[in-house]
Design an enzyme around this catalytic site. Structure first.
Site, PDB file in Angstrom:
ATOM      1  N   GLY A 109       8.620  38.289  31.401  1.00 12.23           N
ATOM      2  CA  GLY A 109       8.417  37.459  30.219  1.00 12.23           C
ATOM      3  C   GLY A 109       9.110  36.113  30.356  1.00 12.23           C
ATOM      4  CB  SER A 110      10.479  33.867  27.774  1.00 19.91           C
ATOM      5  OG  SER A 110       9.259  33.704  27.075  1.00 19.91           O
ATOM      6  CB  THR A 111      13.915  36.391  31.675  1.00 20.75           C
ATOM      7  OG1 THR A 111      12.993  37.294  32.283  1.00 20.75           O
ATOM      8  CG2 THR A 111      14.452  36.985  30.393  1.00 20.75           C
TER       9      THR A 111
END
Length: 215
Positions: free
Chosen positions: A50-52
């Protein structure tokens, strides 16, 4: 959440200072416990980051000089089409122009997609590999997974877009912290190590392991 993983790493040495899994198990009482319940998920399980994953895209684009930190990118007020797919911001958010710094701050999916388009899939794939994704870190714990990084030749424009915000690729927790530590370590990727060395019963060193630079 059904479980979670926490890892603490020294980014300058690659030393794993702490590593825990929850929900875990009691290693003193594994009678009747199914094998899949005994996994060390910090190294065995692959998941969509995801956004990591966005910091690695930004790092690659800055390094390749296709963007500057102060560049403003139009984030299409929350809707952006790539081929036959329309992308949205998480939580129905809508953004106009955002700087590169703000794209990270607000975790803009559309801003990330546009940066990936500027970078090109060929260069993006190279940086994903250089950060260590798609291969095992080689740390001492057994059962480590390589994660899932599909060959770049099979990426469509939609694939490049989704990977820009961490979907369509799978990573392990140990890969993720090792790569993030490389950013904290001025771009030097260290091999993760669980053991600094071994001593005899009198605390005299038998063997000591030096920090190892991967690239």
């Amino acid at each position: 959440a059904k479980g979670g993983i926490a890892i603490v790493m020294d980014p300058k040495t690659g030393e794993i200072l702490a590593l825990a899994n929850e929900a875990g198990f009691n290693p003193n009482n594994i009678k009747g416990l199914a094998p899949e319940k005994r996994l060390n998920r910090a190294v065995t399980d692959a998941f969509d980051p995801g956004s990591t994953f966005k910091p690695f895209l930004i790092a690659a684009a800055l390094e390749e000089k296709v963007i500057k930190e102060t560049d403003k990118i139009f984030c299409e007020d929350g809707n952006f089409a790539v081929a036959n797919r329309v992308f949205h911001e998480a939580g129905g958010k809508r953004h106009g122009y955002l700087s590169v710094r703000e794209i990270l701050k607000y975790s803009s999916n559309i801003g990330s997609v546009k940066i990936a388009q500027k970078l090109s899939k060929e260069k993006y794939y190279k940086y994903i590999q250089n950060f260590g994704f798609g291969t095992k870190t080689g740390m001492e714990l057994p059962g480590e997974s390589s994660g899932i990084l599909r060959p770049m030749q099979s990426w469509s424009n939609v694939d490049t877009a989704t990977i820009a915000f961490g979907q369509g690729i799978s990573v392990t927790a140990i890969q993720l912290i090792t790569a993030m530590s490389a950013i904290a370590n001025n771009g030097v990727l260290m091999k993760p190590h669980l053991v600094r060395g071994m001593t005899d019963q009198n605390d005299n060193p038998i063997i000591m392991y030096a920090p190892e630079v991967v690239r």
